[in-house]
Design a protein around this motif. Structure first.
Motif, PDB file in Angstrom:
ATOM      1  N   UNK A 151       0.807  -1.225   0.000  1.00 19.72           N
ATOM      2  CA  UNK A 151       0.000   0.000   0.000  1.00 19.72           C
ATOM      3  C   UNK A 151       0.845   1.284   0.000  1.00 19.72           C
ATOM      4  N   UNK A 152       1.885   1.368   0.843  1.00 18.00           N
ATOM      5  CA  UNK A 152       2.696   2.597   0.789  1.00 18.00           C
ATOM      6  C   UNK A 152       3.258   2.873  -0.605  1.00 18.00           C
ATOM      7  N   UNK A 182       0.540   4.289  -2.768  1.00 15.61           N
ATOM      8  CA  UNK A 182      -0.054   5.580  -2.389  1.00 15.61           C
ATOM      9  C   UNK A 182       0.920   6.747  -2.526  1.00 15.61           C
ATOM     10  N   UNK A 183       2.118   6.616  -1.924  1.00 13.13           N
ATOM     11  CA  UNK A 183       2.982   7.790  -1.769  1.00 13.13           C
ATOM     12  C   UNK A 183       3.509   8.374  -3.073  1.00 13.13           C
TER      13      UNK A 183
END
Lengths: 339, 339
Positions: B210-211, B214-215
Motif C-alpha cells: 500500500x505505501x 499511495x505515496x
C-alpha cells in the motif's frame, strides 16, 4: 553450513583478526565504519547525500560509487585490513531493496573481497544499536516511526507505514497534530491552541500561507516533523492541547512496542532516534504507557545508534557469532564466496 | 454606486431580459451554464479537464481557452443573449486567484461583453447552491472539507486546510483513518479492524504494497477518499472501529459548522458535496452532532450544487439584487464597464 570460518589462509592458528565494514544508509546520507572483530571500530566516515532511489529501488551502483572512496580513505587512514564481513543497513530495504540484494554481494566481493554480507533493514540496525542481540522491542522514532521486536527466533515489526497511513506518534505525527491544533485555534474550532498558533506563525509565518508552503514540497513529512519540538516546548509551558498531543503520541508508541515485544521472559524495551531529544514532555508519558502496556519488560536507554548496530552485527558476522535471527526482509545473510 | 442597471441601450422600458454566464471551475473540470435573469438556465456544458495551476495560480488564459468554445456552443444551441453578468466560482480562488482577478474582467468583457463579474470561492458557490441568499452555515465535504457561514453581513470560513493540516471529517480524512485502522489490525496494534483490513486488501491488494501504491501518486487525497465508502459500508455492517471513525468525522464536521454559523436568529445548516452519498452511517451521527452543537440552527437538505449556486449568484448579479456580502477573498464583484 557456512564455507570458511575466520581463519588465516594457510590454516595456522590463531586466526587473523578479521576486518569488517559497517554501513548505515539513510535519509541523511551514508555512514560507514571499518574495524576488526578483535579491535573494534578503527575509523568512521560519512557523506551528506542520501543514496538515490530509482525504478529498481535503492540504487546499488550509486551506493557503491559513494562507498568505495570512503572505504579506501578509511583503510588508508587506519591501516584496517580489507573487510571480509560487511553489514549494510538501509532504510526501505524490505520494499526498495531488490537492486541491493541482487548486486551488492558481487560488488562488495569484487571491490573489497567481502565474503559474508548481511543486508539489514534500518529497523534491525536500530534494534541492534539500541539493545544488541538480546530479546525485546525497540521503538525507532524520528520523522517516521517503526517498532521492531524479537525473541531471537523471529522478528516482528509494527507501523512504519509512512506519514499518511501510520507512523503514529512519530515526529511528523506530532508536528502535524500540533499544526492542526494551531489552525483550529485560528478558525475558532474546538481543540485549538493559541500557544501552538503563536508558535506555528513564528515558525512558518502567517498561517493563511501554510498550505502553499507545505503541499508543494517533496519533504512534507520532514516539514511536519520540524514542528514537533515546538509542540514539546508548548507542552512544557503547560498548554493542555500540546500535553494531550504528546500523551496520544506516547500511547501510540507504546501500542506499537506492545505489538512486537515478546510476551514471555524479561524483554528489554528502548526508544531510539530523534524523538529521544523531545525531553520529558514526551518521555514521561511514554514511560507511563510502557509500564502500563508492557509491565513485564524492562525499560533501558538505547546503547547506540543504527551505525553502532551495524558495527555490532558486523563484528558478530566476522566472528561467526551472529545471534539475531535471519529473515528474508529484515536481516538477510549472504555468503559471497562463490561470487 | 454601480454604473448601469440591466436596461436596454436605448433607455426604453421594460428592460431587455439580461443574459448571464455561470461557471464552476473545480478539480473535475469546468462546468458552465448560460441563461437570462427572467428565464433562468437555458443550457449547460462541461469539460472533463480541470483548469491547470501555474506559477501565478489558476491559469486565466487556459480558463478562457476552455470557456470560449463552451459559451459559443451554448449560445448557438439555446439562442441565449450575450451575457452581461458573469459569475466564476473557482476552487482555490483565495490563495491561487491572482491571475483570475487580474485578467478575467478584461478577458470576459472582450470575449462576451460581460459588464459585471463576480469571482466567488468554490465555498461561496457551494453555500449559495445549498442555501441561497439566506443566513446559515454550509459544510462542503467531498475529498476535502470546508465550512462557510454568513449572517449576510460578512463571511466566515473554517477548515479547508488540506489533507495534512485539516479537512477534518472529509472523504480523505475518513479514508485515511480507515486505512490506518486496517494496518493496525495487520500489525496487531490496538484500534485495528479486521473488517477494514479485508476491505483495504480488496480495494488495494496486499497491504504490504500500500505505501508503494499511495505515496508516489500526486492525487493522494483522492486515493485516500476512495476508501471512505468502504468505511461507511463497514460501519453499516456494525464494525465498531468504522462506526467510531464516522462518529469522529461527524463531530469534526459539526465543529467546523459551529465555528462559522451565525450565533443569533434562526440560521439554516446544510451539508453539500460528495459525502452526502455516504448514507446513514455518516449522516445519522452528523444530525446528532449538529443538533448538539447548533441547537438554534435548522437542518435542511442542500437545494443544489455549486454550479446551481453560481447560477443563483449570476441571476442576482444580472438583476442587481445580490444579497450575499462581498468579500475580498470570498466574493469579489467587479464592474468591467471601463475595461
Amino acid at each position: 553450513m557456512t564455507s570458511g570460518a575466520p581463519r588465516a589462509e594457510d590454516g595456522t592458528s590463531p586466526p587473523e583478526d578479521t576486518g569488517f565494514l559497517a554501513v548505515d544508509s539513510g535519509g541523511s546520507g551514508l555512514r560507514v565504519a571499518v574495524g576488526t572483530a578483535r579491535r573494534g571500530v578503527l575509523g568512521r566516515r560519512s557523506t551528506a547525500t542520501p543514496v538515490p532511489t530509482g525504478a529498481r529501488g535503492i540504487d546499488a551502483e550509486r551506493l557503491m560509487e559513494d562507498l568505495v572512496p570512503l572505504v579506501e580513505a578509511l583503510t588508508a587512514d587506519t591501516g584496517a585490513p580489507r573487510p571480509s564481513a560487511a553489514v549494510v543497513g538501509a532504510a526501505g530495504l524490505s520494499t526498495l531493496g531488490d537492486a541491493l540484494r541482487a548486486e551488492l554481494p558481487g560488488a562488495l566481493r569484487r571491490a573489497f573481497g567481502v565474503r559474508r554480507l548481511a543486508l539489514a533493514a534500518d529497523a534491525v540496525t536500530a534494534y541492534c544499536g539500541a539493545l544488541g542481540a538480546r530479546p525485546g522491542a525497540v521503538i525507532a522514532a524520528g520523522t517516521g516511526l517503526i517498532a521492531v521486536g524479537t525473541d531471537l527466533v523471529r522478528w516482528r515489526r509494527a507501523d512504519g507505514w509512512g506519514h499518511l497511513l501510520g507512523d503514529c506518534g512519530s515526529g511528523a505525527w506530532i508536528g502535524r497534530a500540533g499544526l492542526e491544533a494551531a489552525l483550529r485555534a485560528y478558525d475558532g474550532r474546538s481543540g485549538g491552541s493559541a500557544g501552538l498558533l503563536a508558535r506555528a506563525e513564528e515558525a512558518f509565518g502567517p498561517v493563511q500561507g501554510l498550505p502553499g508552503r507545505l503541499y508543494p514540497r517533496r519533504d512534507r513529512p520532514a516539514v511536519l516533523a520540524s514542528f514537533a519540538p515546538q509542540v514539546a516546548g508548548c507542552a512544557a509551558d503547560g498548554d493542555p492541547v500540546a500535553v494531550g498531543i504528546l500523551a496520544s503520541a506516547a500511547r501510540h508508541m507504546a501500542e506499537s512496542a506492545r505489538a512486537v515485544c515478546p510476551d514471555g521472559g524479561q524483554p528489554l524495551v528502548a526508544l531510539t532516534g530523534g524523538l529521544c531529544r523531545m525531553g520529558d514532555p514526551l518521555l514521561a508519558p511514554l514511560a507511563l504507557e510502557l509500564t502500563r502496556l508492557l509491565p513485564h519488560a524492562r525499560r533501558v536507554p538505547a546503547a547506540g545508534d543504527p551505525l553502532h548496530g551495524a558495527v555490532r552485527l558486523a563484528v558478530d558476522l566476522a566472528a561467526g557469532t551472529l545471534a539475531l535471527p535471519p529473515d528474508e526482509k529484515m536481516l538477510q545473510v549472504v555468503t559471497t564466496d562463490r561470487g
